[in-house]
Write an enzyme that holds these catalytic residues in place. Structure first.
Site: not given
Ligand SMILES: CNC(=O)NC(=N)Nc1ccccc1
Length: 304
Positions: A141
């Protein structure tokens, strides 16, 4: 089509076998290996929320006491689940700074979490003991996308050493194209599944589909796949499994998801792989009026 779900970061989450009882789940991504080796020869770190006993291997952040996970993986496999180990995650410190480091990291993951290889048991730890995962998921990310193709190609060279077994590579890019972190890897290494996070990014999300803004970009992602190292890769619609599982405004009710799935399953039957959900505990606690978990509601949509 398949339903993929992340597990390992849920608030007060139940153990893995609890979720493997749920027939709607096909692929489970164990999150996360969240700390990358800082140099060749150094070990990565992991975080599986409340699931390990807090112990780590000496001199590393790699969890060692995850008995619930190594006890449960066989249960999940006998129920036909595909178990992936997810690298990265939202809070990860992730950075690959050289080809050598990428190759080292791939080798470490393979000998530590892949098929047990007696020749390496005194060099590498076995956090899940004799269990092998079915593949590796890249939820990268931030911190730049260099060297992931090298890492994935190295993993694939290890897969080839076990021709009678099937191992997978998957990725979870954000929906903006090109995805800063994974576009290079998707172009230059072979992915089996790409589950796009159609949430937490404005201007390409599933919410855009519902609002009719025209900027939901599943179709453009099909083009990315067609131009990639594996034009046959399956493309999944990634969705938050509850309001609280994503930033405000990105959650879709099952009623809102249904027309999106029908439209794109119809438009791209070959590429449409299914739905990915973030994540298992949020899904479990988000029941529909007739008592289905969000994942079960999604499975119904996929099969209607
Ligand atoms: C596949 N990875 C994710 O879905 N990560 C993710 N949802 N991270 C996140 C970002 C913002 C708020 C909560 C979780």
């Amino acid at each position: 089509t398949n339903l993929a779900i992340y597990w390992g970061q849920g608030p007060n989450q139940q153990r893995l076998s609890h979720f493997c009882e749920e027939t709607s789940l096909d692929i489970i991504n164990l999150g996360f290996i969240n700390i990358f080796p800082e140099a060749v020869g150094k070990w990565p770190g992991s975080n599986f929320g409340n699931q390990c006993d807090g112990n780590v291997y000496p001199g590393s952040e790699l969890l060692s006491g995850c008995h619930q996970i190594w006890e449960d993986i066989p249960v999940c496999k006998e129920k036909g689940k595909t178990i992936m180990l997810s690298i990265g995650g939202e809070t990860a410190w992730e950075y690959l700074s050289s080809e050598l480091q990428a190759v080292w990291f791939a080798d470490f993951l393979w000998y530590s979490f892949g098929p047990q290889n007696e020749a390496y048991t005194d060099t590498y730890p076995r956090p899940f003991q004799t269990n092998s995962v079915d593949g590796f998921d890249f939820d990268i990310e931030h911190d730049g996308g260099a060297f992931y193709a090298t890492m994935i190609n190295r993993l694939r060279s290890h897969f080839a050493e076990y021709p009678d077994q099937t191992f997978y590579i998957s990725g979870a890019p954000q929906c903006q194209i090109p995805d800063t972190q994974l576009s290079n890897a998707i172009s230059n290494s072979f992915f089996d599944f790409i589950w796009v996070q159609f949430y937490n990014t404005a201007g390409c999300s599933a919410r855009d589909f519902v609002e009719g803004t025209g900027s939901f970009n599943f179709g453009n992602w099909v083009d990315v796949i067609k131009a990639s190292s594996n034009p046959e890769a399956k493309l999944f619609v990634g969705l938050p499994a509850a309001e609280a599982a994503a930033n405000v405004g990105y959650y879709l009710t099952p009623t809102e998801v249904a027309p999106l799935v029908e439209t794109y399953m119809e438009l791209y039957p070959k590429q449409f792989g299914g739905i990915m959900l973030w994540e298992a505990t949020y899904s479990e606690n988000n029941l529909s009026p007739d008592g289905l978990t969000y994942a079960e509601s999604m499975k119904e949509i996929l099969y209607n």
